[in-house]
Design a protein around this motif. Structure first.
Motif, PDB file in Angstrom:
ATOM      1  N   CYS A  25     -10.558 -14.925 -24.286  1.00  0.00           N
ATOM      2  CA  CYS A  25      -8.776 -14.120 -24.935  1.00  0.00           C
ATOM      3  C   CYS A  25      -9.416 -13.826 -26.657  1.00  0.00           C
ATOM      4  N   LEU A  26     -10.637 -14.552 -27.509  1.00  0.00           N
ATOM      5  CA  LEU A  26     -10.659 -14.050 -28.664  1.00  0.00           C
ATOM      6  C   LEU A  26     -11.996 -13.153 -28.429  1.00  0.00           C
ATOM      7  N   GLN A  27     -13.130 -13.346 -27.550  1.00  0.00           N
ATOM      8  CA  GLN A  27     -13.838 -12.430 -27.376  1.00  0.00           C
ATOM      9  C   GLN A  27     -13.461 -11.288 -27.372  1.00  0.00           C
ATOM     10  N   GLN A  28     -12.384 -11.375 -25.795  1.00  0.00           N
ATOM     11  CA  GLN A  28     -11.988 -10.061 -25.814  1.00  0.00           C
ATOM     12  C   GLN A  28     -11.170  -9.214 -27.276  1.00  0.00           C
ATOM     13  N   SER A  29     -10.788 -10.231 -28.251  1.00  0.00           N
ATOM     14  CA  SER A  29      -9.797  -9.283 -29.038  1.00  0.00           C
ATOM     15  C   SER A  29     -11.349  -9.456 -30.060  1.00  0.00           C
ATOM     16  N   GLY A  30     -12.001  -9.300 -29.950  1.00  0.00           N
ATOM     17  CA  GLY A  30     -13.076  -8.918 -30.768  1.00  0.00           C
ATOM     18  C   GLY A  30     -14.009 -10.315 -31.865  1.00  0.00           C
ATOM     19  N   PHE A  31     -13.491 -11.248 -31.882  1.00  0.00           N
ATOM     20  CA  PHE A  31     -14.057 -12.661 -32.846  1.00  0.00           C
ATOM     21  C   PHE A  31     -15.400 -12.819 -31.696  1.00  0.00           C
ATOM     22  N   VAL A  32     -16.484 -13.363 -32.709  1.00  0.00           N
ATOM     23  CA  VAL A  32     -17.721 -14.309 -31.882  1.00  0.00           C
ATOM     24  C   VAL A  32     -17.480 -15.702 -31.693  1.00  0.00           C
ATOM     25  N   VAL A  33     -17.145 -16.178 -30.643  1.00  0.00           N
ATOM     26  CA  VAL A  33     -17.693 -17.491 -30.535  1.00  0.00           C
ATOM     27  C   VAL A  33     -18.599 -18.243 -30.799  1.00  0.00           C
ATOM     28  N   ARG A  34     -18.323 -18.988 -31.653  1.00  0.00           N
ATOM     29  CA  ARG A  34     -20.083 -19.528 -31.983  1.00  0.00           C
ATOM     30  C   ARG A  34     -20.571 -21.283 -31.569  1.00  0.00           C
ATOM     31  N   GLY A  35     -19.522 -21.619 -30.635  1.00  0.00           N
ATOM     32  CA  GLY A  35     -19.563 -22.686 -29.932  1.00  0.00           C
ATOM     33  C   GLY A  35     -18.434 -23.489 -29.781  1.00  0.00           C
ATOM     34  N   GLU A  36     -18.944 -24.524 -28.875  1.00  0.00           N
ATOM     35  CA  GLU A  36     -17.747 -25.063 -28.029  1.00  0.00           C
ATOM     36  C   GLU A  36     -17.612 -26.710 -28.330  1.00  0.00           C
ATOM     37  N   SER A  37     -17.056 -27.211 -28.115  1.00  0.00           N
ATOM     38  CA  SER A  37     -16.474 -29.538 -28.000  1.00  0.00           C
ATOM     39  C   SER A  37     -15.969 -30.167 -28.090  1.00  0.00           C
ATOM     40  N   GLY A  38     -15.871 -30.991 -26.984  1.00  0.00           N
ATOM     41  CA  GLY A  38     -14.682 -31.664 -26.677  1.00  0.00           C
ATOM     42  C   GLY A  38     -14.585 -32.726 -27.820  1.00  0.00           C
ATOM     43  N   GLY A  39     -13.680 -33.373 -28.532  1.00  0.00           N
ATOM     44  CA  GLY A  39     -13.675 -34.366 -29.004  1.00  0.00           C
ATOM     45  C   GLY A  39     -14.316 -34.157 -30.517  1.00  0.00           C
ATOM     46  N   LEU A  40     -14.394 -32.757 -31.230  1.00  0.00           N
ATOM     47  CA  LEU A  40     -15.991 -32.957 -31.756  1.00  0.00           C
ATOM     48  C   LEU A  40     -17.382 -33.347 -32.198  1.00  0.00           C
ATOM     49  N   ALA A  41     -17.085 -33.206 -30.940  1.00  0.00           N
ATOM     50  CA  ALA A  41     -19.177 -33.423 -30.202  1.00  0.00           C
ATOM     51  C   ALA A  41     -19.516 -32.722 -29.508  1.00  0.00           C
ATOM     52  N   PRO A  42     -20.533 -31.760 -29.108  1.00  0.00           N
ATOM     53  CA  PRO A  42     -21.226 -31.979 -30.927  1.00  0.00           C
ATOM     54  C   PRO A  42     -20.839 -31.743 -31.941  1.00  0.00           C
ATOM     55  N   GLU A  43     -20.739 -31.962 -33.225  1.00  0.00           N
ATOM     56  CA  GLU A  43     -20.095 -31.814 -34.288  1.00  0.00           C
ATOM     57  C   GLU A  43     -20.499 -29.751 -34.430  1.00  0.00           C
ATOM     58  N   PRO A  44     -19.415 -29.764 -34.948  1.00  0.00           N
ATOM     59  CA  PRO A  44     -19.426 -27.616 -34.979  1.00  0.00           C
ATOM     60  C   PRO A  44     -20.269 -27.483 -35.808  1.00  0.00           C
TER      61      PRO A  44
END
Length: 206
Positions: A25-44
Motif C-alpha cells: 500500500c505504501l509503495q504504491q503511494s510513493g513511500f520507500v519501504v526500507r525494511g521489515e521486522s517482527g517484534g522489532l527483530a531485526p532491529e530497524p
C-alpha cells in the motif's frame, strides 16, 4: 525528510502477510519501504528513516520509543484490540498516529503516515475518548482555558494538518503556529501534539 526525497518507512508486525500488505500500500503511494521486522527483530535501521510503523503489543512501545530517542524518526503504532491503558500509554509516549487493525484500510494507512511525516497527528475519534481521566486531572484546562486562536489551531491539528497547512488556512506565519502550539501544550500540560488533541477533544474544547 529531505526536500525532494520520497518518505521512507520501516514496517514492523508479527505477521508477514500484514507487513507485506502495508508495504504494498505504501509503495504504491510513493513511500520507500526500507525494511521489515517482527517484534522489532531485526532491529530497524533508523539512519535517514522518516517513520517506523510498529505493532504496539507487549514491550514493543517502550522498545520503539527507545530506538528513536535522539533521532528524527517518527512513530506510527498499529494495535489489534486497543484498551484505555494502551491508548493512554501510546499517546503519552509521543506516537504520532494510532491505527487499529480492525477497520484499517489502505487509504487510512497512507493518510495517517503522510500526516505524521508532515508533522501532524492522526488519532481516530473513537480512540480519543479512551484516554483516562488522569490525563484530564493533570491538565490546566478549564472554562476559558483556551482562546479562539488556540482552539482553531487544535481543530486543524485534529484534522491532520501540519504546521504549514495550519498557517495557510488561518493566514498566520509558521512561527506563529509553532508558538500557539507551544502555548497549548503548556496550558494542557501535554507533552505532544497528539496528547493535546486527545485531551481537548475529550473535554469538548474543540
Amino acid at each position: 525528510m529531505r526536500a525532494g526525497k520520497p518518505p521512507s518507512v520501516w514496517i514492523d508486525d508479527r505477521h508477514a502477510i500484514v507487513r507485506r500488505g502495508m508495504a504494498a500500500c505504501l509503495q504504491q503511494s510513493g513511500f520507500v519501504v526500507r525494511g521489515e521486522s517482527g517484534g522489532l527483530a531485526p532491529e530497524p535501521n533508523l539512519t535517514g528513516l522518516d517513520v517506523l510503523v510498529f505493532e504496539a503489543e507487549g514491550a514493543a512501545l517502550r522498545r520503539a520509543v527507545r530506538l528513536i530517542t535522539g533521532s528524527p524518526t517518527k512513530l506510527v503504532a498499529t494495535v489489534r484490540e486497543p484498551t484505555e491503558q494502551q491508548v493512554r500509554e501510546i499517546v503519552d509516549a509521543g506516537v504520532g498516529a494510532v491505527l487499529p487493525h480492525d477497520g484499517l484500510t489502505p487509504e487510512k494507512l497512507v493518510a495517517s503516515v503522510r500526516a505524521v511525516v508532515a508533522g501532524a497527528v492522526a488519532l481516530p475519534g473513537d480512540l480519543l475518548t479512551r484516554l483516562l481521566a488522569h490525563v484530564v486531572k493533570a491538565s490546566n484546562l478549564g472554562p476559558g482555558g483556551l482562546n479562539d486562536r488556540e482552539r482553531s489551531v487544535l481543530r486543524l491539528l485534529a484534522d491532520g494538518h501540519d504546521t504549514r497547512g495550519i498557517a495557510e488556512d488561518l493566514r498566520f506565519s509558521e512561527r506563529t503556529v509553532k508558538n500557539v502550539v507551544h502555548d497549548v501544550l503548556t496550558k494542557l500540560n501535554a507533552r505532544t501534539r497528539a496528547q493535546a488533541v486527545a485531551l481537548a477533544t475529550r473535554e469538548g474544547a474543540i
